[in-house]
Motif scaffolding. Sequence first.
Motif, PDB file in Angstrom:
ATOM      1  N   PHE A 123       0.936  -0.991  -0.257  1.00 39.35           N
ATOM      2  CA  PHE A 123       0.061  -0.009   0.243  1.00 39.35           C
ATOM      3  C   PHE A 123       0.619   1.195   0.224  1.00 39.35           C
ATOM      4  N   THR A 124       0.572   2.504   0.197  1.00 36.88           N
ATOM      5  CA  THR A 124       0.992   3.264  -0.360  1.00 36.88           C
ATOM      6  C   THR A 124       0.050   4.664   0.340  1.00 36.88           C
TER       7      THR A 124
ATOM      8  N   ARG B  87       4.766   7.487  -0.179  1.00 34.77           N
ATOM      9  CA  ARG B  87       5.583   6.179   0.386  1.00 34.77           C
ATOM     10  C   ARG B  87       4.985   5.259   0.466  1.00 34.77           C
ATOM     11  N   ASP B  88       6.004   4.431  -0.039  1.00 40.97           N
ATOM     12  CA  ASP B  88       4.924   2.872  -0.355  1.00 40.97           C
ATOM     13  C   ASP B  88       6.025   1.450   0.297  1.00 40.97           C
TER      14      ASP B  88
ATOM     15  N   ALA C 241       1.640   1.023  12.875  1.00 45.85           N
ATOM     16  CA  ALA C 241       3.183   1.350  13.338  1.00 45.85           C
ATOM     17  C   ALA C 241       4.144   1.906  12.602  1.00 45.85           C
ATOM     18  N   CYS C 242       3.942   1.204  11.105  1.00 46.70           N
ATOM     19  CA  CYS C 242       4.784   1.396  10.186  1.00 46.70           C
ATOM     20  C   CYS C 242       4.591   3.032   9.506  1.00 46.70           C
TER      21      CYS C 242
ATOM     22  N   ILE D  11      11.374  -1.607   7.328  1.00 44.23           N
ATOM     23  CA  ILE D  11      11.271  -0.051   7.285  1.00 44.23           C
ATOM     24  C   ILE D  11      12.452   0.347   7.899  1.00 44.23           C
ATOM     25  N   SER D  12      13.527  -0.645   8.886  1.00 49.58           N
ATOM     26  CA  SER D  12      14.805  -0.172   9.312  1.00 49.58           C
ATOM     27  C   SER D  12      14.044   0.805  10.190  1.00 49.58           C
ATOM     28  N   ALA D  13      13.288   0.031  11.480  1.00 49.87           N
ATOM     29  CA  ALA D  13      12.575   1.540  12.516  1.00 49.87           C
ATOM     30  C   ALA D  13      12.227   0.116  13.703  1.00 49.87           C
ATOM     31  N   ALA D  14      13.136  -0.956  13.689  1.00 54.44           N
ATOM     32  CA  ALA D  14      12.948  -1.684  14.892  1.00 54.44           C
ATOM     33  C   ALA D  14      13.507  -1.569  16.538  1.00 54.44           C
ATOM     34  N   ASP D  15      13.983  -0.508  16.170  1.00 51.53           N
ATOM     35  CA  ASP D  15      14.400   0.446  17.617  1.00 51.53           C
ATOM     36  C   ASP D  15      13.807   1.506  17.783  1.00 51.53           C
ATOM     37  N   ARG D  16      12.638   1.867  17.153  1.00 57.40           N
ATOM     38  CA  ARG D  16      12.169   2.929  17.418  1.00 57.40           C
ATOM     39  C   ARG D  16      10.371   2.369  17.747  1.00 57.40           C
TER      40      ARG D  16
END
Length: 201
Positions: free
Chosen positions: A22-23, A27-28, A76-77, A108-113
């Motif tokens: 989805f977009t 952002r995709d 969340a993403c 999405i490289s957000a595991a730390d947040r």
Amino acid sequence: MTGDHYFTTEPASTAPPREVEFTVAGRDYTLASSGGIFSAARLDPGTAVLLRKAELPTARTEGDLLDLGCGYGPIACVLARSAPAATVWAVDVNARARELTAANAARISAADRVRVAAPDGVPAGVTFAEIWSNPPIRVGKDELHQLLLRWLPRLTPEGVAWLVVARHLGGDSLHRWLTEQGWHIARHASQKGYRVLRVTR
């Protein structure tokens, strides 16, 4: 067939892997999904309306944000990518949903947040600048009310909650009930049979 629902704590159904694309806001997203969770095969229409019509956080947004009933983590993403200075709590009773949300946050490289937790896993002292939810209407009115009574008081004094509810599933009656509980409710938008409610103190 099994008796699993998206609010089942430990789904027993098989979980063939899927991907949902989805977009949002240009952002995709391509997120992992599977059976036994809410709207496993697509971005739920109500969630799509919420993410399209509510006011997404920005790069200036800080503090803790809550995705209540996160499923596989689309809200969340989106919050994590929209507000890189914020911490996003992704809460769900469904263990499979939590596993997928954690995996998608890593995608999405957000595991730390993105902090994924069962409802009882959120420390009592955490309050939220924003709460986002496509609440689980099908758990029943009493359980839905208890859910909101538990989490909405954890808004910061200036915090805002964004809820999406289908009109035919009680969007207007929920609006009235929240008003009776002392919350300020604005019908921020309506689209495709869904109400987007802005909730503040």
